[in-house]
Scaffold this motif. Structure first.
Motif, PDB file in Angstrom:
ATOM      1  N   ASN A  66      16.231  29.185  38.395  1.00 48.96           N
ATOM      2  CA  ASN A  66      15.995  27.762  38.125  1.00 48.96           C
ATOM      3  C   ASN A  66      15.936  26.914  39.390  1.00 48.96           C
ATOM      4  O   ASN A  66      15.844  25.677  39.306  1.00 48.96           O
ATOM      5  N   LEU A  67      15.976  27.548  40.544  1.00 46.84           N
ATOM      6  CA  LEU A  67      15.948  26.814  41.809  1.00 46.84           C
ATOM      7  C   LEU A  67      14.510  26.627  42.292  1.00 46.84           C
ATOM      8  O   LEU A  67      13.574  27.273  41.801  1.00 46.84           O
ATOM      9  N   ASP A  68      14.358  25.749  43.288  1.00 44.73           N
ATOM     10  CA  ASP A  68      13.047  25.496  43.894  1.00 44.73           C
ATOM     11  C   ASP A  68      12.821  26.382  45.113  1.00 44.73           C
ATOM     12  O   ASP A  68      11.943  26.100  45.941  1.00 44.73           O
ATOM     13  N   GLU A  69      13.623  27.419  45.242  1.00 45.64           N
ATOM     14  CA  GLU A  69      13.486  28.323  46.378  1.00 45.64           C
ATOM     15  C   GLU A  69      13.664  29.768  45.907  1.00 45.64           C
ATOM     16  O   GLU A  69      14.249  30.026  44.849  1.00 45.64           O
ATOM     17  N   GLU A  70      13.180  30.689  46.699  1.00 48.62           N
ATOM     18  CA  GLU A  70      13.264  32.108  46.368  1.00 48.62           C
ATOM     19  C   GLU A  70      14.725  32.581  46.422  1.00 48.62           C
ATOM     20  O   GLU A  70      15.498  32.142  47.257  1.00 48.62           O
ATOM     21  N   VAL A  71      15.084  33.460  45.491  1.00 48.81           N
ATOM     22  CA  VAL A  71      16.440  34.003  45.437  1.00 48.81           C
ATOM     23  C   VAL A  71      16.380  35.523  45.525  1.00 48.81           C
ATOM     24  O   VAL A  71      15.591  36.156  44.809  1.00 48.81           O
ATOM     25  N   THR A 150      24.250  37.295  45.074  1.00 49.58           N
ATOM     26  CA  THR A 150      23.283  36.558  45.890  1.00 49.58           C
ATOM     27  C   THR A 150      23.541  36.861  47.352  1.00 49.58           C
ATOM     28  O   THR A 150      24.686  37.076  47.768  1.00 49.58           O
ATOM     29  N   GLU A 151      22.478  36.868  48.145  1.00 51.33           N
ATOM     30  CA  GLU A 151      22.638  37.109  49.573  1.00 51.33           C
ATOM     31  C   GLU A 151      23.441  35.977  50.208  1.00 51.33           C
ATOM     32  O   GLU A 151      23.368  34.821  49.790  1.00 51.33           O
ATOM     33  N   VAL A 152      24.214  36.330  51.225  1.00 52.91           N
ATOM     34  CA  VAL A 152      25.030  35.335  51.924  1.00 52.91           C
ATOM     35  C   VAL A 152      24.122  34.296  52.562  1.00 52.91           C
ATOM     36  O   VAL A 152      23.162  34.627  53.258  1.00 52.91           O
ATOM     37  N   SER A 175      28.638  36.221  42.739  1.00 52.63           N
ATOM     38  CA  SER A 175      28.465  37.484  42.033  1.00 52.63           C
ATOM     39  C   SER A 175      28.404  37.263  40.533  1.00 52.63           C
ATOM     40  O   SER A 175      29.134  36.426  39.988  1.00 52.63           O
ATOM     41  N   TYR A 176      27.543  38.004  39.868  1.00 50.79           N
ATOM     42  CA  TYR A 176      27.407  37.989  38.417  1.00 50.79           C
ATOM     43  C   TYR A 176      27.705  39.406  37.930  1.00 50.79           C
ATOM     44  O   TYR A 176      27.025  40.363  38.319  1.00 50.79           O
ATOM     45  N   LYS A 177      28.724  39.551  37.079  1.00 49.18           N
ATOM     46  CA  LYS A 177      29.139  40.866  36.600  1.00 49.18           C
ATOM     47  C   LYS A 177      28.893  40.962  35.101  1.00 49.18           C
ATOM     48  O   LYS A 177      29.448  40.176  34.331  1.00 49.18           O
ATOM     49  N   LEU A 178      28.072  41.937  34.708  1.00 46.95           N
ATOM     50  CA  LEU A 178      27.700  42.085  33.298  1.00 46.95           C
ATOM     51  C   LEU A 178      28.058  43.487  32.829  1.00 46.95           C
ATOM     52  O   LEU A 178      27.599  44.489  33.388  1.00 46.95           O
ATOM     53  N   ALA A 179      28.882  43.554  31.791  1.00 57.76           N
ATOM     54  CA  ALA A 179      29.429  44.822  31.327  1.00 57.76           C
ATOM     55  C   ALA A 179      28.380  45.656  30.592  1.00 57.76           C
ATOM     56  O   ALA A 179      27.478  45.128  29.935  1.00 57.76           O
TER      57      ALA A 179
END
Length: 343
Positions: A66-71, A150-152, A175-179
């Motif tokens: 949802n950002l205006d920049e590359e992730v 996400t990268e630092v 960090s996003y952790k999904l079981a």
């Protein structure tokens, strides 16, 4: 004089900035499972898959930037551990005496695979595939997770005083952790046990060992405890908030030392509780040595760093404080002395 002070104080109050709540910001990154047909009915927020031992399957996470920049995110599989304060945590590995997997536990990160990096263009949404293999074990549940990080990024925080050299660079990551839970057709018998008690010098907390020796999630662990001294006098007591344990895991459950004094001596931890449908009751003795208290104090007492080449004795600070107090007292008397009326 007094009127002038009141007026100045009023101006100061009027110029204090008032903080207002910021408008809700849009979530920068959304990650959600795309549920397959073998997803457990009624389970949302993570994968809970009915699979046979040795079966392989590919599932997908839908990711939206949802950002205006590359992730760009790194991605890696993780194991399920039990947190020393209760609950399940997901990490690729944990090196701690307070939480571990048993020797015959399933290392679920070995059964999950995906690309190491994911890149999303601004406003883009795409599905990221994850390969899942069901472990060939005589058990009921295998549990792991996928961790997206996400990268630092470097962000500048303005320093005080407007000095450009005072700006601080902050390295941030999320960090996003999904079981990912695999439900096998086997049925496991619950095997929960409580072990020895002790004292953690790093945190100043009492611990009690707990083990879930079954290939299933041990749920509904709760209870109450009391710590008594060698005279059988209560030192403190409390309750265990309900929590779950990961399959085939062991922890040293941590209990805060809820007493204003910490003395060396012999103690007893009495714990009464239940794990699922089974009740348990234990009494475990432990000892706190003087060395334990000294080590705890050493670890938890903050160090005060003095500027190089500068050290002022404590008596100088005391003398300065006394002189300043006397000066303020004299000035106060002069300011409060009534002025003579002019004839």
């Amino acid at each position: 004089m007094r009127k002038w002070l009141i007026a100045a104080f009023g101006v100061l109050i009027l110029n204090i900035p008032v903080q207002t709540a910021a408008a809700e910001e849009e979530v920068p990154l959304e990650i959600e499972p795309v549920y397959p047909e073998n997803q457990e009915t009624g389970t949302k927020g993570y994968f809970s898959l009915a699979m046979d031992p040795g079966e392989e399957q590919t599932v997908n996470f839908r990711m939206t930037n949802n950002l205006d920049e590359e992730v760009t995110l790194s991605a890696e599989p993780a194991n399920a551990y039990t947190h020393p304060k209760g609950g399940i945590l997901y990490n690729p590995s944990v090196d701690s005496p307070n939480t571990r997997l048993l020797d015959d536990a399933v290392s679920m990160k070995e059964y999950l695979s995906l690309d190491e990096t994911v890149t999303l263009e601004p406003g883009a949404s795409e599905e990221v595939p994850v390969s899942v293999e069901a472990p060939d074990v005589e058990g009921q549940t295998a549990l792991g997770a996928v961790v997206f990080t996400t990268e630092v990024s470097e962000q500048e925080a303005d320093g005080s005083g407007g000095n450009e050299e005072a700006n601080i660079v902050l390295n941030t990551e999320t960090s996003y952790k999904l079981a990912v839970q695999v439900n096998l057709p086997n049925e496991s018998t619950p095997d929960f046990s409580v072990g020895e008690a002790g004292f953690l010098t790093e945190t100043g907390q009492v611990f009690i060992e707990m083990t879930n020796n079954a290939h299933l999630i041990q749920g509904d662990i709760l209870g109450d405890y009391i710590v008594t001294d060698s005279e059988d006098e209560e030192v403190f007591s409390g309750e265990l908030a309900e929590f779950n344990m990961a399959p085939k895991s062991n922890i040293r459950y941590q209990i805060p030392w809820n007493n204003e004094s910490l003395d060396d001596g012999d103690y007893t931890l009495t714990l009464n509780g239940s794990a699922g449908d089974d009740n348990f009751s234990v009494e475990e003795d432990f000892t706190i040595a003087q060395d334990d208290i000294e080590e705890y104090a050493e670890v938890n007492t903050p160090e005060v760093n003095e500027p190089d080449g500068f050290s002022m004795p404590i008596w100088v600070w005391i003398l300065a404080a006394a002189l300043f107090g006397g000066l303020m007292l004299v000035l106060g008397k002069k300011l409060n002395r009534p002025q003579a009326k002019e004839e």
